[in-house]
Design a protein around this motif. Structure first.
Motif, mmCIF file in Angstrom:
data_model
loop_
_atom_site.group_PDB
_atom_site.id
_atom_site.type_symbol
_atom_site.label_atom_id
_atom_site.label_comp_id
_atom_site.label_asym_id
_atom_site.label_seq_id
_atom_site.Cartn_x
_atom_site.Cartn_y
_atom_site.Cartn_z
ATOM 1 N N GLY A 38 0.814 -1.214 0.000
ATOM 2 C CA GLY A 38 0.000 0.000 0.000
ATOM 3 C C GLY A 38 0.843 1.258 0.000
ATOM 4 O O GLY A 38 0.562 2.222 -0.723
ATOM 5 N N TYR A 42 1.125 4.211 -2.810
ATOM 6 C CA TYR A 42 0.988 5.613 -2.401
ATOM 7 C C TYR A 42 2.188 6.436 -2.868
ATOM 8 O O TYR A 42 2.023 7.500 -3.482
ATOM 9 C CB TYR A 42 0.844 5.703 -0.881
ATOM 10 N N ASN A 56 -3.406 8.559 -1.441
ATOM 11 C CA ASN A 56 -3.913 7.804 -0.291
ATOM 12 C C ASN A 56 -5.054 6.888 -0.697
ATOM 13 O O ASN A 56 -5.159 5.766 -0.203
ATOM 14 C CB ASN A 56 -4.375 8.758 0.811
ATOM 15 N N THR A 60 -4.805 2.906 -0.295
ATOM 16 C CA THR A 60 -5.819 2.235 0.518
ATOM 17 C C THR A 60 -6.513 1.131 -0.262
ATOM 18 O O THR A 60 -6.795 0.055 0.286
ATOM 19 C CB THR A 60 -6.859 3.253 1.021
ATOM 20 N N ALA A 64 -6.586 -2.576 1.151
ATOM 21 C CA ALA A 64 -7.877 -3.228 1.416
ATOM 22 C C ALA A 64 -8.025 -4.492 0.567
ATOM 23 O O ALA A 64 -8.545 -5.510 1.054
ATOM 24 C CB ALA A 64 -9.020 -2.263 1.149
ATOM 25 N N LEU A 82 -6.149 -5.280 7.753
ATOM 26 C CA LEU A 82 -6.485 -3.907 7.354
ATOM 27 C C LEU A 82 -6.076 -2.883 8.398
ATOM 28 O O LEU A 82 -5.514 -1.840 8.052
ATOM 29 C CB LEU A 82 -7.982 -3.808 7.062
ATOM 30 N N ILE A 86 -3.188 -0.247 7.163
ATOM 31 C CA ILE A 86 -3.588 1.123 6.834
ATOM 32 C C ILE A 86 -2.848 2.160 7.675
ATOM 33 O O ILE A 86 -2.853 3.345 7.357
ATOM 34 C CB ILE A 86 -5.123 1.267 6.980
ATOM 35 N N LEU A 89 -0.738 4.991 6.186
ATOM 36 C CA LEU A 89 -1.397 6.033 5.393
ATOM 37 C C LEU A 89 -2.220 7.013 6.225
ATOM 38 O O LEU A 89 -2.677 8.030 5.698
ATOM 39 C CB LEU A 89 -2.306 5.396 4.328
ATOM 40 N N ILE A 124 -9.358 7.525 2.376
ATOM 41 C CA ILE A 124 -9.059 6.226 2.981
ATOM 42 C C ILE A 124 -10.351 5.444 3.196
ATOM 43 O O ILE A 124 -10.440 4.261 2.850
ATOM 44 C CB ILE A 124 -8.271 6.407 4.295
ATOM 45 N N GLY A 127 -11.737 4.279 -0.156
ATOM 46 C CA GLY A 127 -10.937 3.179 -0.704
ATOM 47 C C GLY A 127 -11.293 1.848 -0.067
ATOM 48 O O GLY A 127 -11.385 0.819 -0.746
ATOM 49 N N ILE A 128 -11.530 1.861 1.252
ATOM 50 C CA ILE A 128 -11.931 0.636 1.946
ATOM 51 C C ILE A 128 -13.319 0.211 1.487
ATOM 52 O O ILE A 128 -13.562 -0.973 1.203
ATOM 53 C CB ILE A 128 -11.890 0.841 3.479
#
Length: 151
Positions: A38, A42, A56, A60, A64, A82, A86, A89, A124, A127-128
């Motif tokens: 991740g 980024y 980001n 993400t 994810a 997760l 995460i 970020l 974020i 993205g999840i």
């Protein structure tokens, strides 16, 4: 600093947070992989000129995705991978700068950092959500067995 070196440090940071969160020892490697990959995405997005919000978001999405994949393959909840992945970020510096400028009564800079931090936090979260909304079959792999029906 090279992208791969940054990803290595992100791997170590993710594993460290995984240990702090009492992640099972057999899952530490996978948490680190999710976080490192991740961060790599980024950093790559940032280097090609995307804003920190979009960078980001894409970081993400990959965290994810790998977290969901590892959750299925490793038979653990997605939160195991997760939450740790995460962490690299999360806009901690933005939150700090927002509060610093609020305390210093510098409303212009506080609102600047605050809005940027909220945009990153929304990216974020989005993205999840994008990955969690994908159907389950995209994360499971079935090996077709050849059937010998020569009767």
């Amino acid at each position: 600093m090279s992208l791969f070196l940054e990803a290595f440090w992100a791997f170590l940071a993710t594993v460290s947070f995984s240990i702090m969160f009492s992640t099972p020892k057999k899952e530490l490697l996978y948490c680190g992989i999710a976080g490192a990959f991740g961060w790599f995405i980024y950093a790559l997005c940032t280097r090609i000129g995307l804003s920190s919000v979009f960078s980001n978001f894409w970081g993400t999405v990959f965290i994810a995705y790998f977290s969901r994949l590892f959750a299925i393959v490793r038979k653990n909840p997605i939160s195991v991978f997760l939450t740790s992945g995460i962490i690299t970020l999360v806009p901690g510096a933005g939150i700090y700068n927002t509060m610093l400028h609020i305390v210093m009564s510098d409303n212009k800079m506080a609102s600047h950092y605050g809005v940027e931090t909220v945009k990153i936090a929304c990216a974020i979260a989005f993205g999840i959500i994008v990955i969690l909304a994908l159907p389950q079959f995209m994360f499971t792999f079935k090996i077709k067995e050849k059937s010998n029906n020569n009767s």
